[in-house]
Design a protein around this motif. Structure first.
Motif, PDB file in Angstrom:
ATOM      1  N   ASN A  50      -3.118   6.978  -6.596  1.00  0.00           N
ATOM      2  CA  ASN A  50      -2.524   7.317  -5.206  1.00  0.00           C
ATOM      3  C   ASN A  50      -3.766   8.147  -4.857  1.00  0.00           C
ATOM      4  O   ASN A  50      -3.621   9.703  -5.640  1.00  0.00           O
TER       5      ASN A  50
ATOM      6  N   ASN B   9      -2.725  10.385  -2.428  1.00  0.00           N
ATOM      7  CA  ASN B   9      -2.357  11.988  -2.196  1.00  0.00           C
ATOM      8  C   ASN B   9      -1.068  11.749  -3.505  1.00  0.00           C
ATOM      9  O   ASN B   9      -0.220  12.744  -3.578  1.00  0.00           O
TER      10      ASN B   9
ATOM     11  N   HIS C  84      -0.851  16.379   6.535  1.00  0.00           N
ATOM     12  CA  HIS C  84      -0.096  17.094   6.686  1.00  0.00           C
ATOM     13  C   HIS C  84       0.692  17.647   5.166  1.00  0.00           C
ATOM     14  O   HIS C  84       1.507  18.678   5.142  1.00  0.00           O
ATOM     15  N   ALA C  85       0.351  17.754   4.424  1.00  0.00           N
ATOM     16  CA  ALA C  85       0.633  17.911   2.699  1.00  0.00           C
ATOM     17  C   ALA C  85       1.236  18.935   2.514  1.00  0.00           C
ATOM     18  O   ALA C  85      -0.219  19.874   2.282  1.00  0.00           O
TER      19      ALA C  85
ATOM     20  N   SER D 197      -0.938  23.991   3.590  1.00  0.00           N
ATOM     21  CA  SER D 197      -1.638  23.039   3.525  1.00  0.00           C
ATOM     22  C   SER D 197      -3.241  23.065   3.068  1.00  0.00           C
ATOM     23  O   SER D 197      -3.829  24.175   3.097  1.00  0.00           O
TER      24      SER D 197
ATOM     25  N   ASP E  67      -3.297  12.571   3.384  1.00  0.00           N
ATOM     26  CA  ASP E  67      -1.773  12.950   4.022  1.00  0.00           C
ATOM     27  C   ASP E  67      -2.699  14.826   4.669  1.00  0.00           C
ATOM     28  O   ASP E  67      -2.800  15.400   3.961  1.00  0.00           O
TER      29      ASP E  67
ATOM     30  N   GLY F 277      -6.863   7.420   2.942  1.00  0.00           N
ATOM     31  CA  GLY F 277      -5.227   7.798   3.925  1.00  0.00           C
ATOM     32  C   GLY F 277      -5.111   8.458   3.397  1.00  0.00           C
ATOM     33  O   GLY F 277      -3.698   9.073   2.828  1.00  0.00           O
TER      34      GLY F 277
ATOM     35  N   THR G  39      -2.382  18.809  -3.679  1.00  0.00           N
ATOM     36  CA  THR G  39      -2.732  16.774  -4.056  1.00  0.00           C
ATOM     37  C   THR G  39      -4.658  17.426  -3.901  1.00  0.00           C
ATOM     38  O   THR G  39      -5.140  18.961  -4.155  1.00  0.00           O
TER      39      THR G  39
END
Length: 370
Positions: free
Chosen positions: A273, A275, A309-310, A317, A307, A305, A284
């Motif tokens: 993954n 993320n 905005h994580a 961020s 994120d 992919g 992350t």
């Protein structure tokens, strides 16, 4: 000054192997003779014997020892002997001569390195054989806990690895003071043939961790050695989700070192993954890449992919990380990717950007910074 210049000339003749001229110069002055036999020169405090052994000048070495009486055990400032020099540089004739003249086979230089360890930094199997045939102890460790096998695994010569395993079948079972095994070392340095031998012939536990929690698979990935990572998966059943002492997985460590191909391998081929969170602070891979200022890795992660905005456990961020590191180009990249920041965090962002006012302008219109 004249004598100093003369000594320099003698040392040059020693390095060049010009025994005839060296003998002429020494015969002219007793003080020069004493200096060339007992003197220590340069920052490292080398003697003429060190110079001769390092440059493989056997004839001069014989002259210094047999005619002038130089001691084969003379040490320089690092306690290095002539035998260390000959072993390190792969000068087999000089090495065998020094052993014949009584040089101590397991003498220790600074940091407890033996001549055999020095020989293993090179790829000269014959020199290594000469030392072991003469009684060199293969199990000795230096101050970091490395034995000669660990050093050989770093250099990556499969013939030397096979030979050392033959003369000492249990030599592989060693850890450094930070619990790193030869398998860690070979994986880290991209020595695929050696890794293959170690997996076939040695009994390393799957996913053995060093004191930082790093596995051989992590070492391979974070240094971009995808082929070795595949080998560890196939023959060692490496755990792709193993975590280091801070909770980071291979994906996160690859982001820190900007190993984009390894990241693509983990995500696209192994299904990791993109993320995935490191347990420490909930970071992350994108956070790690932004912190280090790796634009290419940020692009790779976004393409896969990630994120944008994580947020981590402190509400930060990837943009925060880029700002903290003053990575202006990464800030622009993240802003262009659509990363915005909430008003309650803008004060912190502003304080982090004081050293680069031009970076502040990138955030105008994205946050409430004015």
């Amino acid at each position: 000054m004249a004598q100093q210049d003369n000594i320099k000339r003698l040392l040059r003749l020693t390095q060049e192997g010009n025994r005839g001229l060296l003998e002429e110069e020494v015969s002219r002055c007793e003080s020069v003779r004493t200096a060339i036999v007992q003197g220590h020169f340069g920052r490292s405090g080398d003697t003429a014997v060190h110079y001769a052994a390092r440059h493989g000048q056997l004839d001069v070495l014989k002259y210094l020892i047999e005619e002038l009486g130089a001691d084969v055990e003379l040490v320089n400032g690092d306690y290095k002997r002539a035998l260390h020099e000959a072993a390190s540089m792969g000068h087999r004739e000089c090495l065998r001569y020094l052993i014949l003249r009584g040089a101590k086979i397991d003498s220790l230089k600074k940091a407890d390195w033996t001549p055999l360890m020095m020989a293993c930094t090179r790829r000269n199997l014959e020199v290594i054989k000469d030392l072991i045939d003469s009684g060199a102890n293969v199990t000795l460790k230096n101050k970091d806990g490395w034995n000669c096998f660990q050093i050989a695994c770093r250099e990556g010569n499969p013939e030397i690895i096979q030979y050392l395993l033959k003369v000492s079948p249990g030599i592989w079972d060693v850890e450094s003071k930070v619990k790193r095994t030869p398998l860690h070392t070979a994986a880290m340095h991209g020595c695929s043939e050696v890794v293959d031998i170690l997996l076939e012939r040695c009994g390393y536990g799957s996913d053995a961790k060093d004191s930082c929690g790093v596995t051989p698979f992590m070492d391979a990935v974070q240094n971009g050695h995808v082929g070795i990572a595949k080998l560890l998966l196939k023959k060692h059943r490496a755990n792709i989700s193993a975590k280091d002492a801070l909770g980071a997985q291979s994906l996160h460590r690859a982001a820190v070192t900007a190993q984009d191909k390894a990241i693509q391998f983990l995500v696209t081929e192994l299904g990791v993954n993109v993320n995935e969170r490191a347990t420490d602070l909930n970071l992350t891979a994108l956070h790690y890449a932004a912190k280090e200022g790796h634009r290419g890795t940020i692009e790779t992660l976004l393409t896969l992919g990630a994120d944008v905005h994580a947020k981590d456990s402190k509400g930060r961020s990837a943009l925060h990380m880029a700002c903290a590191g003053q990575h202006t180009k990464c800030i622009r990249q993240l802003v262009d990717a659509g990363l915005t920041d909430s008003p309650d965090n803008t004060g912190r962002l502003a304080s982090q950007l004081l050293k680069k006012p031009e970076a502040l302008k990138l955030l105008e219109g994205v946050t409430d910074i004015k």
